[in-house]
Every structure is written in structure tokens, then in C-alpha cells.
Design a protein around this motif. Structure first.
Motif, PDB file in Angstrom:
ATOM      1  N   GLN A  38       0.860  -1.188   0.049  1.00 19.55           N
ATOM      2  CA  GLN A  38       0.073   0.084   0.139  1.00 19.55           C
ATOM      3  C   GLN A  38       1.066   1.269   0.013  1.00 19.55           C
ATOM      4  O   GLN A  38       1.928   1.256   1.017  1.00 19.55           O
ATOM      5  CB  GLN A  38      -0.963   0.182   1.254  1.00 19.55           C
ATOM      6  CG  GLN A  38      -2.109  -1.115   1.348  1.00 19.55           C
ATOM      7  CD  GLN A  38      -3.089  -1.063   0.084  1.00 19.55           C
ATOM      8  OE1 GLN A  38      -3.362  -0.004  -0.368  1.00 19.55           O
ATOM      9  NE2 GLN A  38      -2.943  -2.283  -0.593  1.00 19.55           N
ATOM     10  N   GLU A 102      -0.041   6.831  -4.783  1.00 21.93           N
ATOM     11  CA  GLU A 102      -1.758   6.802  -4.468  1.00 21.93           C
ATOM     12  C   GLU A 102      -2.290   5.441  -5.022  1.00 21.93           C
ATOM     13  O   GLU A 102      -1.846   4.891  -6.238  1.00 21.93           O
ATOM     14  CB  GLU A 102      -2.433   7.983  -5.238  1.00 21.93           C
ATOM     15  CG  GLU A 102      -1.851   9.200  -4.696  1.00 21.93           C
ATOM     16  CD  GLU A 102      -2.749  10.558  -5.232  1.00 21.93           C
ATOM     17  OE1 GLU A 102      -3.728  10.185  -6.005  1.00 21.93           O
ATOM     18  OE2 GLU A 102      -2.011  11.693  -5.693  1.00 21.93           O
ATOM     19  N   ALA A 103      -3.455   4.879  -4.489  1.00 25.15           N
ATOM     20  CA  ALA A 103      -3.915   3.738  -4.783  1.00 25.15           C
ATOM     21  C   ALA A 103      -4.461   4.158  -6.205  1.00 25.15           C
ATOM     22  O   ALA A 103      -5.062   5.101  -6.239  1.00 25.15           O
ATOM     23  CB  ALA A 103      -4.984   3.256  -3.685  1.00 25.15           C
ATOM     24  N   ARG A 104      -4.524   3.022  -7.066  1.00 27.70           N
ATOM     25  CA  ARG A 104      -5.368   3.034  -8.266  1.00 27.70           C
ATOM     26  C   ARG A 104      -4.768   3.925  -9.341  1.00 27.70           C
ATOM     27  O   ARG A 104      -5.360   4.222 -10.231  1.00 27.70           O
ATOM     28  CB  ARG A 104      -6.884   2.851  -7.937  1.00 27.70           C
ATOM     29  CG  ARG A 104      -7.280   2.074  -7.138  1.00 27.70           C
ATOM     30  CD  ARG A 104      -8.941   2.497  -7.269  1.00 27.70           C
ATOM     31  NE  ARG A 104      -9.377   1.364  -6.495  1.00 27.70           N
ATOM     32  CZ  ARG A 104     -10.426   0.577  -6.866  1.00 27.70           C
ATOM     33  NH1 ARG A 104     -10.840   0.534  -8.265  1.00 27.70           N
ATOM     34  NH2 ARG A 104     -11.121  -0.299  -6.271  1.00 27.70           N
ATOM     35  N   PRO A 133      -2.823  -3.358  -5.385  1.00 29.65           N
ATOM     36  CA  PRO A 133      -4.041  -3.202  -5.509  1.00 29.65           C
ATOM     37  C   PRO A 133      -4.962  -3.054  -4.068  1.00 29.65           C
ATOM     38  O   PRO A 133      -4.374  -3.726  -3.017  1.00 29.65           O
ATOM     39  CB  PRO A 133      -4.725  -4.172  -6.400  1.00 29.65           C
ATOM     40  CG  PRO A 133      -3.853  -5.331  -6.236  1.00 29.65           C
ATOM     41  CD  PRO A 133      -2.442  -4.715  -5.685  1.00 29.65           C
ATOM     42  N   GLN A 134      -6.043  -2.439  -3.899  1.00 33.51           N
ATOM     43  CA  GLN A 134      -6.641  -2.165  -2.731  1.00 33.51           C
ATOM     44  C   GLN A 134      -7.781  -3.589  -2.522  1.00 33.51           C
ATOM     45  O   GLN A 134      -8.018  -4.081  -3.483  1.00 33.51           O
ATOM     46  CB  GLN A 134      -7.731  -1.175  -2.735  1.00 33.51           C
ATOM     47  CG  GLN A 134      -6.863   0.317  -2.654  1.00 33.51           C
ATOM     48  CD  GLN A 134      -7.858   1.445  -2.714  1.00 33.51           C
ATOM     49  OE1 GLN A 134      -8.851   1.396  -3.571  1.00 33.51           O
ATOM     50  NE2 GLN A 134      -7.631   2.380  -1.557  1.00 33.51           N
ATOM     51  N   ALA A 135      -7.931  -3.804  -1.474  1.00 33.23           N
ATOM     52  CA  ALA A 135      -8.820  -4.973  -1.322  1.00 33.23           C
ATOM     53  C   ALA A 135     -10.285  -5.016  -2.155  1.00 33.23           C
ATOM     54  O   ALA A 135     -10.616  -3.989  -2.057  1.00 33.23           O
ATOM     55  CB  ALA A 135      -8.983  -5.372   0.337  1.00 33.23           C
ATOM     56  N   GLN A 137     -10.572  -4.762  -5.179  1.00 32.13           N
ATOM     57  CA  GLN A 137     -10.244  -3.973  -6.490  1.00 32.13           C
ATOM     58  C   GLN A 137     -10.059  -5.398  -7.647  1.00 32.13           C
ATOM     59  O   GLN A 137      -9.486  -6.226  -7.227  1.00 32.13           O
ATOM     60  CB  GLN A 137      -8.924  -3.294  -6.401  1.00 32.13           C
ATOM     61  CG  GLN A 137      -8.668  -2.566  -7.887  1.00 32.13           C
ATOM     62  CD  GLN A 137      -7.429  -1.743  -7.694  1.00 32.13           C
ATOM     63  OE1 GLN A 137      -7.019  -1.509  -6.632  1.00 32.13           O
ATOM     64  NE2 GLN A 137      -6.948  -1.639  -9.096  1.00 32.13           N
TER      65      GLN A 137
END
Length: 150
Positions: A38, A102-104, A133-135, A137
Motif C-alpha cells: 500500500q 496513490e492507490a489505483r 491493489p486495494q482489497a 479491487q
């Protein structure tokens, strides 16, 4: 001019007699990504020289810098073409962590390795990276293999 030419000839003779070649500083691989987390991801690449400075430039403006740690591989043999006899060579592995991501969001990056002894630098092409990736996603995963008949 005569003194400079003599010095160049002496240096070349030294390398020819010692069996060492003066190979140009080269990236031996495109950089690749490992250990996404993350907010960060590691960037790894290989060169044929130890160098004095290795880093990743990343971000929308490629203005963020992550310095790399360098490790000499203990044993390596490379061949110029498939089927050619491999020759022992020195290879260095470089790894830097791009953080604050930043995520994504994909951002461009490139790697650069400098060699102060040779007064040269090599840079990769520009690629893109992003953190883990975020959970939940959705993902597309490409699985490849390089099984060879040894």
C-alpha cells in the motif's frame, strides 16, 4: 597530443594483457516491479557495472527520486546470442522503493545508473508503476512461464 596518445595506448595495452575488456556501461534488463505494498513498490534492474549512483525517477512529472541499493551477483554468465557459449561476467542488481504512491494511480518512471569512473550514465525507457491493489479491487492477472529444457 603525443603524451595523451601514449597514455591511451598504455591503458589499452594494460587491458589487453590483463585479459579484461572495457565494455560500455549497459542496462542488462528493463526495470521490473516487485513487492507492491500500500503506497509503494520496489523497482529492480541490472547493469554490467558497479557505478557510483543508481536511482528511480517517478511521479507525474518524474520529479520524485528513490535511491537504489546495489548488490554484486556472486556468479553470472551471459551469452550474446542463443546457443552461444556463455562467458563469466560481473553483474550488479539495483533496487529502489518508489513510495508515497496513490492507490489505483499509475505514474511514469525510469531508472538511471551513473558511473563516475567512466563519466557515463545510462537510462531506461519510461514505464509506469503503481502500488498494490486495494482489497476488493478487480484485477486481470497474466501468468507466464519460462520453462526451458535444460
Amino acid at each position: 597530443k603525443g603524451v595523451a596518445a601514449s597514455v591511451v595506448i598504455i591503458v589499452l595495452l594494460f587491458f589487453l594483457r590483463s585479459g579484461k575488456s572495457v565494455e560500455p556501461a549497459t542496462l542488462l534488463s528493463d526495470p521490473f516491479l516487485q513487492l507492491p505494498k500500500q503506497g509503494s513498490v520496489n523497482v529492480v534492474w541490472f547493469t554490467n557495472f558497479e557505478g557510483s549512483e543508481h536511482f528511480v525517477m517517478y511521479g507525474d512529472k518524474k520529479d520524485q527520486r528513490a535511491n537504489a541499493t546495489t548488490t554484486k551477483l556472486s556468479s553470472m554468465a551471459l551469452s550474446e546470442t542463443p546457443g552461444a557459449k556463455a562467458k563469466a561476467t560481473s553483474v550488479w542488481r539495483h533496487e529502489a522503493t518508489a513510495s508515497g504512491l496513490e492507490a489505483r494511480k499509475r505514474v511514469p518512471y525510469f531508472v538511471e545508473s551513473k558511473d563516475g569512473k567512466r563519466n557515463t550514465e545510462v537510462k531506461s525507457k519510461v514505464f509506469s508503476l503503481q502500488p498494490a491493489p486495494q482489497a476488493g479491487q478487480a484485477l486481470k492477472i497474466l501468468l507466464t512461464s519460462d520453462h526451458q529444457n535444460l
